[in-house]
Design a protein around this motif. Structure first.
Motif, PDB file in Angstrom:
ATOM      1  N   GLU A   1      -2.824  52.030  33.097  1.00 19.74           N
ATOM      2  CA  GLU A   1      -2.318  52.623  34.336  1.00 19.74           C
ATOM      3  C   GLU A   1      -2.598  51.752  35.564  1.00 19.74           C
TER       4      GLU A   1
ATOM      5  N   ASP B   1       3.995  59.320  34.692  1.00 13.95           N
ATOM      6  CA  ASP B   1       2.544  59.343  34.523  1.00 13.95           C
ATOM      7  C   ASP B   1       1.983  60.106  35.735  1.00 13.95           C
ATOM      8  N   SER B   2       1.052  61.031  35.516  1.00 12.32           N
ATOM      9  CA  SER B   2       0.666  61.944  36.602  1.00 12.32           C
ATOM     10  C   SER B   2       0.117  61.192  37.819  1.00 12.32           C
ATOM     11  N   GLU B   3      -0.681  60.144  37.570  1.00 17.84           N
ATOM     12  CA  GLU B   3      -1.271  59.405  38.685  1.00 17.84           C
ATOM     13  C   GLU B   3      -0.187  58.709  39.509  1.00 17.84           C
TER      14      GLU B   3
ATOM     15  N   ASN C   1      -6.290  53.788  28.399  1.00 15.88           N
ATOM     16  CA  ASN C   1      -5.195  54.442  29.119  1.00 15.88           C
ATOM     17  C   ASN C   1      -5.282  54.111  30.606  1.00 15.88           C
ATOM     18  N   LYS C   2      -6.487  54.188  31.168  1.00 15.03           N
ATOM     19  CA  LYS C   2      -6.633  53.895  32.600  1.00 15.03           C
ATOM     20  C   LYS C   2      -6.366  52.419  32.863  1.00 15.03           C
TER      21      LYS C   2
ATOM     22  N   LYS D   1       4.494  54.240  29.762  1.00 18.07           N
ATOM     23  CA  LYS D   1       3.838  53.244  30.608  1.00 18.07           C
ATOM     24  C   LYS D   1       3.826  51.868  29.951  1.00 18.07           C
TER      25      LYS D   1
HETATM   26 MG    MG Z   1      -1.890  59.228  33.426  1.00 20.39          MG
END
Ligand code: MG
Ligand code: NDP
Length: 390
Positions: free
Chosen positions: A218, A147-149, A214-215, A122
């Protein structure tokens, strides 16, 4: 057979990727595997997968890698240039799973040769989103989010018009310290921050989850990749990590993506896209789970999130400043030079330092300029660290 390369093969995402391709060895022709210090893992996987070349990022480990590969027929190489050369080797699909800004240059090179880039790194999008997307476009290459999201949002947008999207909600587990009061957070130890309640990931992203950096990354990644405005991006704390993201449309519909917290889903989706194939991930039993919870993140305990919106509002190459300062602050936390909350204070200070530096921040976004800003921001983070610790 599809030609594939894995950058960051020895890490958490890299190993999950290898787990998937090992299940179907006749389908893949492995070109390059890369790693860092974990020479034994890199060599063992390169031999097992019959890779053309194995590359360690560290030049001083070349002799070790050569020794570990003796007689296998796998070539050995080391250093930054070797990483770039490996990325230039023709491949259909390339996993970008190096941790940190170091993943940007190899990812760019893979796009230049027209590969489909499965992007776990990311940091690339945060540092140089426009440059990466433009490079993909110019070379007819494709970037798929891992990235999962972002994989969840991508899947929610299939068959939809991005103009009908009203908002994108990405979820956050809340990390190791979701319920800790503010006054306890600065006492948080490295060991406590390095343990994630739901996901098994590399140490750096695990600590970034605890701090919500991290968020924050993201949120910027969402803005860069999907081209939605910052005001359309929301974060929801969801302790169970089963709803990965939601896409809200202008008719009021919310499409949620649910799945077990297992990165092999997002990796496998990018590997088989546009098809869906069977994946070895747990199936959710919602009746058994019974209840899913959602909360608004607390800005006082997790100041990193607010900084992301500040970075997007400033624009230019502020993302590269943000990422570099964050990486450096994290280095200092891991080395026990600063406390947990000092990370956000240092990053905020560095953002302030660069805010008015228009000649730097608003210069053309090239790999050279991004790397220059990255270095300067790391230096400023060290200055801010020294000021804090005396
Ligand atoms: Mg993630
Ligand atoms: P890890 O720390 O587990 O692995 C990182 C990989 O990068 C290893 O192969 C490591 O080699 C290599 N590496 C480290 N430093 C360098 C460097 N300077 N140059 C080249 N290679 C280097 O990280 P993760 O797998 O957890 O994360 C990888 C990326 O994916 C990150 O960008 C992360 O944010 C992202 N991501 C990860 C998720 C996860 O579940 N883990 C989820 C979503 C995104 P070695 O170990 O041999 O030293």
């Amino acid at each position: 057979m599809r030609k594939i390369s894995i950058f960051g093969a020895t890490g958490s995402i890299g190993q999950n990727t290898i787990d998937l391709i090992r299940r179907d060895p006749d389908a893949y022709d492995v070109v390059a595997l890369t790693g860092g210090a974990n020479i034994a893992r890199l060599a063992a996987d390169a031999i097992a997968l019959k890779a053309d070349i194995a590359v360690t990022a560290y030049e001083n480990r070349l002799a070790d890698l050569r020794a570990a590969l003796t007689g296998s027929g796998v070539k050995a190489a080391a250093g930054q240039n070797a990483l770039i050369e490996a990325a230039a080797r023709p491949a259909d699909w390339v996993m970008s799973a190096i941790v940190g800004a170091a993943g940007l240059a190899p990812g760019m090179e893979a796009l230049k040769q027209g590969a489909t880039l499965a992007l776990a790194n990311k940091e690339s999008l945060v540092c140089a989103g426009a440059l990466l997307l433009d490079t993909a476009k110019r070379h007819g290459a494709c970037i798929l989010p891992v990235d999962s999201e972002h994989s969840a949002v991508f899947q929610g947008l299939v068959g939809e018009d991005i103009d009908s999207v009203e908002r994108i909600i990405i979820t956050a587990s809340g990390g190791a310290f979701r319920d800790w009061p503010l006054d306890r957070l600065n006492e948080a130890t490295l060991a406590q921050a390095s343990s994630h309640p739901n996901w098994d990931m590399g140490q750096r992203i695990t600590i970034d989850s605890a701090s919500m950096f991290n968020k924050a990354m993201e949120v910027i990644e969402t803005h860069e990749y999907f081209g939605v405005s910052p005001s359309q991006i929301e974060v929801l704390v969801h302790p169970e990590s089963m709803v990965h993201a939601l896409v809200g449309f202008r008719d009021g519909a919310l499409m949620a993506h649910l799945g077990a917290p297992d990165m092999r889903h997002a990796i496998g989706y990018a590997l088989h896209w546009p098809e869906r194939r069977h994946l070895p991930v747990a199936r959710l039993d919602l009746a058994k789970i019974g209840q899913l919870n959602f909360q608004t993140p607390d800005p006082a305990r997790f100041p990193a999130l607010g900084l992301a919106y500040h970075v997007m509002a400033r624009g230019g190459m502020m993302g590269a400043v943000f990422n570099a300062a964050k990486e450096r602050a994290l280095d200092h936390f891991i080395a026990s030079r600063i406390g947990f909350l000092d990370m956000a204070t240092i990053v905020e200070q560095v953002l302030e330092d660069f805010e008015g530096s228009s000649s730097l921040i608003d210069a053309a976004m090239t790999l050279d300029n991004v790397s220059k800003i990255d270095q300067l921001a790391r230096q400023q983070a060290d200055v801010a660290m020294t000021k804090r610790t005396g």
